[in-house]
Scaffold this motif. Sequence first.
Motif, PDB file in Angstrom:
ATOM      1  N   ALA A  44       9.911   6.152  -4.937  1.00 28.00           N
ATOM      2  CA  ALA A  44      10.072   7.093  -3.819  1.00 28.00           C
ATOM      3  C   ALA A  44       9.334   8.382  -4.127  1.00 28.00           C
ATOM      4  N   ARG A  45       9.166   9.200  -3.106  1.00 33.47           N
ATOM      5  CA  ARG A  45       8.575  10.524  -3.303  1.00 33.47           C
ATOM      6  C   ARG A  45       9.665  11.587  -3.182  1.00 33.47           C
ATOM      7  N   ALA A  46       9.515  12.670  -3.951  1.00 29.56           N
ATOM      8  CA  ALA A  46      10.526  13.729  -3.942  1.00 29.56           C
ATOM      9  C   ALA A  46      10.626  14.372  -2.560  1.00 29.56           C
ATOM     10  N   ASP A 101       7.330  -1.955  -4.549  1.00 27.42           N
ATOM     11  CA  ASP A 101       6.392  -1.314  -3.610  1.00 27.42           C
ATOM     12  C   ASP A 101       5.826  -0.064  -4.268  1.00 27.42           C
ATOM     13  N   ASN A 102       4.665   0.340  -3.844  1.00 23.73           N
ATOM     14  CA  ASN A 102       4.132   1.580  -4.385  1.00 23.73           C
ATOM     15  C   ASN A 102       4.975   2.769  -3.967  1.00 23.73           C
ATOM     16  N   ASN A 103       5.473   2.731  -2.744  1.00 24.94           N
ATOM     17  CA  ASN A 103       6.284   3.832  -2.222  1.00 24.94           C
ATOM     18  C   ASN A 103       7.184   3.242  -1.139  1.00 24.94           C
ATOM     19  N   GLY A 140       0.788  -1.231   0.000  1.00 20.72           N
ATOM     20  CA  GLY A 140       0.000   0.000   0.000  1.00 20.72           C
ATOM     21  C   GLY A 140       0.815   1.273   0.000  1.00 20.72           C
ATOM     22  N   CYS A 141       0.097   2.394   0.136  1.00 16.92           N
ATOM     23  CA  CYS A 141       0.742   3.702   0.181  1.00 16.92           C
ATOM     24  C   CYS A 141      -0.186   4.620   0.956  1.00 16.92           C
ATOM     25  N   ARG A 142       0.428   5.462   1.831  1.00 17.83           N
ATOM     26  CA  ARG A 142      -0.477   6.252   2.676  1.00 17.83           C
ATOM     27  C   ARG A 142      -0.903   7.579   2.042  1.00 17.83           C
ATOM     28  N   TYR A 143      -0.461   7.859   0.825  1.00 18.12           N
ATOM     29  CA  TYR A 143      -0.861   9.113   0.183  1.00 18.12           C
ATOM     30  C   TYR A 143      -2.114   8.888  -0.665  1.00 18.12           C
ATOM     31  N   ARG A 144      -2.682   9.997  -1.153  1.00 13.97           N
ATOM     32  CA  ARG A 144      -3.950   9.887  -1.891  1.00 13.97           C
ATOM     33  C   ARG A 144      -3.931  10.756  -3.150  1.00 13.97           C
ATOM     34  N   CYS A 145      -2.918  10.544  -3.970  1.00 12.94           N
ATOM     35  CA  CYS A 145      -2.835  11.336  -5.200  1.00 12.94           C
ATOM     36  C   CYS A 145      -4.034  11.021  -6.093  1.00 12.94           C
ATOM     37  N   ARG A 146      -4.577  12.055  -6.723  1.00 15.39           N
ATOM     38  CA  ARG A 146      -5.885  11.899  -7.379  1.00 15.39           C
ATOM     39  C   ARG A 146      -5.878  11.002  -8.605  1.00 15.39           C
ATOM     40  N   PHE A 147      -4.711  10.843  -9.230  1.00 14.80           N
ATOM     41  CA  PHE A 147      -4.664  10.090 -10.490  1.00 14.80           C
ATOM     42  C   PHE A 147      -4.255   8.640 -10.274  1.00 14.80           C
ATOM     43  N   CYS A 148      -4.005   8.244  -9.033  1.00 11.94           N
ATOM     44  CA  CYS A 148      -3.285   6.997  -8.818  1.00 11.94           C
ATOM     45  C   CYS A 148      -4.205   5.824  -8.457  1.00 11.94           C
ATOM     46  N   GLY A 149      -4.024   4.721  -9.176  1.00 14.45           N
ATOM     47  CA  GLY A 149      -4.824   3.526  -8.925  1.00 14.45           C
ATOM     48  C   GLY A 149      -4.526   2.886  -7.575  1.00 14.45           C
ATOM     49  N   VAL A 150      -3.389   3.215  -7.013  1.00 14.44           N
ATOM     50  CA  VAL A 150      -3.019   2.647  -5.709  1.00 14.44           C
ATOM     51  C   VAL A 150      -3.966   3.173  -4.613  1.00 14.44           C
ATOM     52  N   VAL A 151      -4.409   4.426  -4.787  1.00 13.35           N
ATOM     53  CA  VAL A 151      -5.359   5.001  -3.825  1.00 13.35           C
ATOM     54  C   VAL A 151      -6.690   4.259  -3.918  1.00 13.35           C
ATOM     55  N   THR A 152      -7.066   3.935  -5.149  1.00 14.80           N
ATOM     56  CA  THR A 152      -8.314   3.198  -5.360  1.00 14.80           C
ATOM     57  C   THR A 152      -8.279   1.885  -4.575  1.00 14.80           C
ATOM     58  N   ARG A 192      -3.427  16.558  -5.762  1.00 17.36           N
ATOM     59  CA  ARG A 192      -3.272  16.134  -4.358  1.00 17.36           C
ATOM     60  C   ARG A 192      -1.966  15.363  -4.155  1.00 17.36           C
ATOM     61  N   LYS A 193      -0.910  15.817  -4.827  1.00 17.19           N
ATOM     62  CA  LYS A 193       0.361  15.090  -4.763  1.00 17.19           C
ATOM     63  C   LYS A 193       1.052  15.310  -3.408  1.00 17.19           C
ATOM     64  N   GLY A 194       0.952  16.547  -2.916  1.00 19.01           N
ATOM     65  CA  GLY A 194       1.566  16.805  -1.609  1.00 19.01           C
ATOM     66  C   GLY A 194       3.050  17.117  -1.677  1.00 19.01           C
ATOM     67  N   ALA A 235       7.398  12.810 -10.139  1.00 19.69           N
ATOM     68  CA  ALA A 235       7.597  14.269 -10.067  1.00 19.69           C
ATOM     69  C   ALA A 235       6.303  14.973 -10.465  1.00 19.69           C
ATOM     70  N   GLU A 236       5.634  14.427 -11.433  1.00 22.07           N
ATOM     71  CA  GLU A 236       4.298  14.784 -11.930  1.00 22.07           C
ATOM     72  C   GLU A 236       4.188  16.134 -12.643  1.00 22.07           C
ATOM     73  N   ALA A 237       4.579  17.269 -11.984  1.00 23.30           N
ATOM     74  CA  ALA A 237       4.308  18.558 -12.624  1.00 23.30           C
ATOM     75  C   ALA A 237       5.323  19.598 -12.175  1.00 23.30           C
TER      76      ALA A 237
HETATM   77  S1  SF4 Z   1       1.307   8.399  -6.814  1.00 23.05           S
HETATM   78 FE1  SF4 Z   1       2.791   7.393  -5.461  1.00 23.05          FE
HETATM   79  S2  SF4 Z   1       2.635   8.589  -3.556  1.00 23.05           S
HETATM   80 FE2  SF4 Z   1       0.779   9.051  -4.734  1.00 23.05          FE
HETATM   81  S3  SF4 Z   1      -0.750   7.591  -3.967  1.00 23.05           S
HETATM   82 FE3  SF4 Z   1       0.210   6.691  -5.800  1.00 23.05          FE
HETATM   83  S4  SF4 Z   1       1.842   5.399  -5.004  1.00 23.05           S
HETATM   84 FE4  SF4 Z   1       1.258   6.791  -3.357  1.00 23.05          FE
END
Ligand code: SF4
Length: 511
Positions: free
Chosen positions: A281-283, A253-255, A207-219, A321-323, A309-311
Amino acid sequence: MSRVLLVNPRMCSPRSARLPLSLLHLGAVLEGRHEYAILDGNVEPGCAARAAAAVRERRHDLVGLTVMPGPQVGPSIEVSRAVRAADPEVPIVWGGYFPSMYTESALNAPYVDYVARGPGEETLLALLDALPGRRPTAADSGAPAGIEAVAGLSFKREGVPVHNAARAFGAPDGYPPLPYGRLGDLGRYLRPSFMGRRTGVHQAAIGCRYRCRFCGVVTVFDGHTRPPAAEHLRRAGVRLRDEVGADCVQLVDNNFFDTEAGSLPLVEALADVGLPWWAYARADTLAGFDPGTWRALERSKLRMVYIGAEAASPEALKRMRKGTRPHQTLEAAALCRAHGVIPEMSFVLGGPEDPESELEETLGFVKRVKRIHPEAEVILYVYTPTPQRDPAAVRADPSAVHLPRQSRYGPDGPALPATPEEWCEPRWIDYVCHRDAPWLTDRTRRRIRDFATVLGCRFPTVQDVDLPRWGRATLRELSRWRYATGVYGRPVELRLARRLIPLRRPEAEGL
Ligand code: SF4
Ligand code: B12
């Protein structure tokens, strides 16, 4: 004891095949409890025919398929239809990201009896316990009794989808070791990469504890993560090295780096294992690491980190919602360079609410990253909206089952496909693979494609271990003037050169 066939329908060429982790994780919990076999379409030709032959030859209690969105859906349909035709009685369950994200669409297929949402180990065991050994038919008033109690499972009762409660997921340490021996010749999975000759893959945290809006991992994971204990990772790494024979490892891993304090013992465990490694990893996390942690990363042989990096603009990152902040991306690039790590940076372009200027800003930002770390790898994706849970509905009734929802693809986009067959249409494959989006104008599409061509030739990926030195030099020289002057339009000479010197696409094929 039940008999189960686990299938990984073909999703890449044998050359790109990696250890089929989803099925290994499921196999680990079946070991000693149920009879099972793994059939991997990435390395076994004629997967559908083999699956059909297996259920024809011996009675099976369940056939499970792992299905990722995109190119794997078509082969999954083929396998499922072949199994159904060979033995109409054997129940078929789909699991993995496709059915977890688009559950009702999967259930609409006549050859899908059950969907396992999210991590599947316990769901599979509970389903096998609840199954009476055959699939629910129209003559049943619904699914077999007991199925309603299987958390994480969806199915149809009298044609109406039923979604059981979500299943909470446990830490990776709670699971038995992966049954690599079930895969036969492991050499088929340990392919060369820029890190070594025999590349292994492993999932450390879940899993991953973030909630980026485009990411299937959040789903799928809804903003939750469970890291492994360092000792668990050390043992898994030693097994990969000594039993499987890997000489480097990609951690999928997702992150991987959840927090600095939590990461350090894991990094030390990897240093003990001594294999060169790759991770997500996250930046913001990397930019915040203490110099001592960076030295530990260097010692541990970290070779590449994939950073979303996204944008380029804080506003776009906020919309997603990348954070993270753009300066953290640049800092992470500089730190990677200082410590001999290659960052693989992915950018998500062309969001439906982004002004046109956003794209140009991001392309300029990519060049800034390249100036800081010329070896940085860049992956350009098109924005992909994914199903998400409605936070207000969750707050209003926390005990109800809240499936991630998405009815349209983008604010004014088309309605989502209702069946796996529709998901196989070329445009949906392109959307899911982040290659296109319905709201993009032709000009934007062209601009992204042209820039990607120039960039890819100017900096051929280090991950293409088969690319000869002369090929690399030719592409670099041909594209030099375009990259320097910003004249990206219609790079016909580069397209021609790339046809003659094909480049690997790590975003679609893996390392
Ligand atoms: S983009 Fe990366 S940091 Fe964001 S929810 Fe998905 S796996 Fe987690
Ligand atoms: C490795 C990987 C790849 C590799 C595959 C390697 C190979 N050759 O086999 C490659 C690079 C080819 C790849 C490509 C793509 N990928 Co990919 N990939 C991953 C990655 C990093 C790891 C998957 C994995 O092995 N996980 C470890 C295993 C143990 O977990 P799992 O698969 O989820 O399995 C568990 C459950 O899902 C469930 N389950 C799974 N199958 C089944 C089956 C049954 C019967 C049951 C009961 C349960 C069950 O139980 C398992 C154990 O808990 C994930 C991100 C991630 N960390 O999960 C992205 C990810 C799955 N990919 C994704 C996507 C989109 C793609 C692409 C479509 C586009 C792209 N480029 O990103 C392509 C197209 C692939 C294709 N050709 O079909 C997305 C899916 C979500 C989405 N946004 O749609 C993810 C989540 C990345 C992301 N953050 O967006 N991918």
